[in-house]
Motif scaffolding. Structure first.
Motif, PDB file in Angstrom:
ATOM      1  N   LYS A 390       1.428 115.665  98.271  1.00 24.10           N
ATOM      2  CA  LYS A 390       2.632 116.491  98.258  1.00 24.10           C
ATOM      3  C   LYS A 390       2.415 117.833  98.943  1.00 24.10           C
ATOM      4  O   LYS A 390       3.304 118.336  99.655  1.00 24.10           O
ATOM      5  N   ASP A 391       1.252 118.442  98.732  1.00 28.37           N
ATOM      6  CA  ASP A 391       1.003 119.785  99.250  1.00 28.37           C
ATOM      7  C   ASP A 391       0.434 119.799 100.661  1.00 28.37           C
ATOM      8  O   ASP A 391       0.095 120.866 101.179  1.00 28.37           O
ATOM      9  N   ASP A 392       0.321 118.645 101.300  1.00 22.83           N
ATOM     10  CA  ASP A 392      -0.245 118.552 102.646  1.00 22.83           C
ATOM     11  C   ASP A 392       0.781 117.883 103.560  1.00 22.83           C
ATOM     12  O   ASP A 392       0.898 116.662 103.589  1.00 22.83           O
ATOM     13  N   GLU A 393       1.523 118.687 104.308  1.00 20.58           N
ATOM     14  CA  GLU A 393       2.563 118.126 105.176  1.00 20.58           C
ATOM     15  C   GLU A 393       1.990 117.154 106.192  1.00 20.58           C
ATOM     16  O   GLU A 393       2.652 116.194 106.592  1.00 20.58           O
ATOM     17  N   GLY A 394       0.736 117.389 106.601  1.00 27.04           N
ATOM     18  CA  GLY A 394       0.107 116.509 107.579  1.00 27.04           C
ATOM     19  C   GLY A 394      -0.111 115.098 107.071  1.00 27.04           C
ATOM     20  O   GLY A 394      -0.335 114.181 107.865  1.00 27.04           O
ATOM     21  N   ILE A 395      -0.032 114.913 105.739  1.00 26.81           N
ATOM     22  CA  ILE A 395      -0.110 113.567 105.162  1.00 26.81           C
ATOM     23  C   ILE A 395       1.263 113.119 104.685  1.00 26.81           C
ATOM     24  O   ILE A 395       1.713 112.023 104.998  1.00 26.81           O
ATOM     25  N   ARG A 396       1.933 113.961 103.916  1.00 29.11           N
ATOM     26  CA  ARG A 396       3.178 113.511 103.281  1.00 29.11           C
ATOM     27  C   ARG A 396       4.252 113.181 104.305  1.00 29.11           C
ATOM     28  O   ARG A 396       5.047 112.247 104.116  1.00 29.11           O
ATOM     29  N   ALA A 397       4.325 113.943 105.431  1.00 30.34           N
ATOM     30  CA  ALA A 397       5.391 113.704 106.400  1.00 30.34           C
ATOM     31  C   ALA A 397       5.216 112.373 107.124  1.00 30.34           C
ATOM     32  O   ALA A 397       6.148 111.554 107.139  1.00 30.34           O
ATOM     33  N   PRO A 398       4.065 112.093 107.736  1.00 30.38           N
ATOM     34  CA  PRO A 398       3.958 110.784 108.388  1.00 30.38           C
ATOM     35  C   PRO A 398       4.029 109.621 107.412  1.00 30.38           C
ATOM     36  O   PRO A 398       4.541 108.555 107.763  1.00 30.38           O
ATOM     37  N   LEU A 399       3.548 109.817 106.182  1.00 28.89           N
ATOM     38  CA  LEU A 399       3.647 108.745 105.190  1.00 28.89           C
ATOM     39  C   LEU A 399       5.109 108.443 104.865  1.00 28.89           C
ATOM     40  O   LEU A 399       5.513 107.274 104.780  1.00 28.89           O
ATOM     41  N   GLN A 400       5.924 109.478 104.686  1.00 26.96           N
ATOM     42  CA  GLN A 400       7.340 109.255 104.386  1.00 26.96           C
ATOM     43  C   GLN A 400       8.066 108.645 105.576  1.00 26.96           C
ATOM     44  O   GLN A 400       8.925 107.755 105.416  1.00 26.96           O
ATOM     45  N   MET A 401       7.743 109.093 106.768  1.00 23.49           N
ATOM     46  CA  MET A 401       8.387 108.520 107.953  1.00 23.49           C
ATOM     47  C   MET A 401       8.009 107.057 108.137  1.00 23.49           C
ATOM     48  O   MET A 401       8.859 106.221 108.484  1.00 23.49           O
ATOM     49  N   LEU A 402       6.737 106.727 107.922  1.00 19.75           N
ATOM     50  CA  LEU A 402       6.319 105.322 107.981  1.00 19.75           C
ATOM     51  C   LEU A 402       7.065 104.508 106.936  1.00 19.75           C
ATOM     52  O   LEU A 402       7.533 103.392 107.222  1.00 19.75           O
ATOM     53  N   THR A 403       7.183 105.054 105.739  1.00 19.59           N
ATOM     54  CA  THR A 403       7.924 104.363 104.677  1.00 19.59           C
ATOM     55  C   THR A 403       9.350 104.073 105.121  1.00 19.59           C
ATOM     56  O   THR A 403       9.873 102.969 104.915  1.00 19.59           O
ATOM     57  N   ASN A 404       9.998 105.042 105.751  1.00 16.83           N
ATOM     58  CA  ASN A 404      11.371 104.832 106.203  1.00 16.83           C
ATOM     59  C   ASN A 404      11.456 103.740 107.262  1.00 16.83           C
ATOM     60  O   ASN A 404      12.364 102.898 107.235  1.00 16.83           O
ATOM     61  N   VAL A 405      10.522 103.738 108.213  1.00 14.06           N
ATOM     62  CA  VAL A 405      10.547 102.717 109.259  1.00 14.06           C
ATOM     63  C   VAL A 405      10.336 101.330 108.659  1.00 14.06           C
ATOM     64  O   VAL A 405      11.057 100.374 108.987  1.00 14.06           O
ATOM     65  N   LEU A 406       9.356 101.195 107.773  1.00 19.17           N
ATOM     66  CA  LEU A 406       9.101  99.891 107.155  1.00 19.17           C
ATOM     67  C   LEU A 406      10.300  99.437 106.326  1.00 19.17           C
ATOM     68  O   LEU A 406      10.681  98.259 106.339  1.00 19.17           O
ATOM     69  N   ASN A 407      10.886 100.370 105.598  1.00 18.90           N
ATOM     70  CA  ASN A 407      12.046 100.020 104.783  1.00 18.90           C
ATOM     71  C   ASN A 407      13.211  99.558 105.661  1.00 18.90           C
ATOM     72  O   ASN A 407      13.908  98.582 105.334  1.00 18.90           O
ATOM     73  N   LEU A 408      13.440 100.237 106.783  1.00 17.45           N
ATOM     74  CA  LEU A 408      14.508  99.816 107.676  1.00 17.45           C
ATOM     75  C   LEU A 408      14.219  98.439 108.252  1.00 17.45           C
ATOM     76  O   LEU A 408      15.130  97.611 108.402  1.00 17.45           O
TER      77      LEU A 408
END
Length: 422
Positions: A390-408
């Motif tokens: 949560k406190d590391d944008e360099g991890i949380r941001a690409p992880l959330q974006m990957l999640t969105n792509v996989l979900n789509l």
């Protein structure tokens, strides 16, 4: 020899230290040249010049000034953004992004400009070296009714997330429609259509062998880190089916760009990366949420599907599940109302999904390796709400974006949409 701006012909400091050394005399000359300071007024002194971090390119600083006399409309709490980072070659690669940003700052001074952006007090760029500086007013996050800054991929902490995205999408549509209405035909050549230039860093080409390795690591990651991805994309059947589509993905990369370019009604002046962290929000006297947009690097004529992915890519997955179609309809309606052409929301939604899939395959399939490299074995028991993520944008941001792509991919049959490209 000093490097001078192409527009004002005055020397351009390349970093905060250079700006501090140039001092109030340089600022007076710069603001006079840009027309934001009266000829009989001057910058008496700089009271703050503090370098701050953030962003993917260039150096930045908080700047405060005092003028010889107060001047209406001239902010004195400022933000300075430099194109260069001479101490970091990777960040310095992005120096060319400021050239269109400087052009856009000039465009935003035009009467009738339709959306809110920071007030620019000086901007210039030297094309041959990539040296530029942009000085704007400083957004007072958390002060005087302005909401605190909303950081990327923390939307679960944001009240009324849907309302914020509706406001963002409306601003994107209004700017795009204003352009397509003919309001900027005299200067639009300064923002050429180059869809593949809208990127930070060189985009790696898709290769079947590399994608096969990445898909294999993704399947292993899903099995060993089950709390970091949603349940609907953990299925081995889904992931093996995704891997089987690798030839379609590779073929679609080259097919996508001509399709995006050929849809002329979708081409308009756009912010490429209008995530919530590149905006500020407040409520007007009637209680309606408003926003301004920051960070106009890579601003150009894009297919508006690219702008929509840029704005929504870091949102929560349930916003995509529950509201994506409505947000595309909202964009289409506001685009037309602002003077743009009528577009089919269904066709636009398809292009958003196709573009998201190719961007995901290009940039996000290395996220499993990133998580393992940063967090090691302990990540196997983490959720995305763990402070280490949560406190590391360099991890949380690409992880959330990957999640969105996989979900789509899982919910929207993106493979079939890509196959339709060729």
């Amino acid at each position: 020899m000093p490097i001078c701006g192409d527009d004002t012909a005055i020397p351009l400091p390349a970093d905060p230290a250079g700006l501090a050394a140039a001092g109030s005399g340089w600022l007076t000359t710069a603001l006079h040249a840009y027309g934001t300071l009266s000829p009989d007024n001057g910058v008496a002194r700089i009271t703050e010049c503090t370098e701050v971090g953030g962003g993917s390119t260039g150096r930045k600083a908080l700047l405060s000034v005092e003028c010889t006399r107060p001047e209406s409309g001239l902010p004195t709490e400022l933000f300075a953004k430099f194109s260069r980072d001479l101490d970091d070659s990777l960040r310095d690669v992005g120096r060319t992004q400021m050239q269109p940003e400087v052009r856009f700052a000039e465009l935003a001074r035009r009467p009738g400009f339709p959306i809110i952006v920071p007030t620019t007090v000086f901007a210039d760029y030297h094309a041959d070296s990539g040296t530029g500086i942009l000085i704007t007013d400083r957004i007072p996050f958390g002060i005087d009714g302005v909401e605190p800054q909303h950081h990327k991929c923390l939307d679960y902490e944001m009240p009324d997330a849907l309302e914020h995205y509706q406001t963002l999408v409306t601003s994107l549509a209004v700017l795009a429609g204003w352009h397509r209405s003919g309001a900027v035909d005299d200067v639009i050549d300064g923002f050429p259509v180059d869809l593949q230039a809208a990127t930070v860093g060189e985009r790696p080409p898709l290769r079947e062998e590399r994608l096969a390795r990445q898909m294999g690591r993704l399947a292993e990651f899903a099995d060993s880190h089950p709390e970091l991805l949603p349940a609907n994309v953990l299925s081995p059947q889904f992931l093996s089916g995704l891997a089987a589509q690798i030839p379609v993905i590779v073929a679609s990369e080259q097919a996508l760009w001509p399709q995006l370019l050929a849809t002329d009604d979708h081409l308009a002046l756009c912010h490429w990366n209008a995530n919530v962290d590149n905006a500020w929000f407040w409520r007007d006297a009637g209680g309606r949420l408003q926003c301004g947009l920051l960070d106009w690097g890579c601003v150009s004529q894009l297919n508006v599907a690219m702008a929509l992915w840029g704005a929504l890519s870091a949102a929560e997955t349930d916003l995509w599940d529950d509201h994506f179609d409505d947000l595309v309809v909202l964009f289409a309606d506001e685009y037309r109302a602002a003077g743009g052409p009528a577009v089919d929301p269904d066709a636009l939604a398809v292009q958003v999904l196709q573009y998201a899939a190719i961007m995901g395959a290009t940039w996000l399939l290395d996220v499993p390796g990133l998580v393992r490299a940063r967090l090691g074995e302990q990540a196997k028991t983490m959720t995305r709400f763990d402070p280490a993520i949560k406190d590391d944008e360099g991890i949380r941001a690409p992880l959330q974006m990957l999640t969105n792509v996989l979900n789509l991919w899982q919910t929207r049959d993106v493979g079939a949409l890509l196959a339709a490209l060729h």
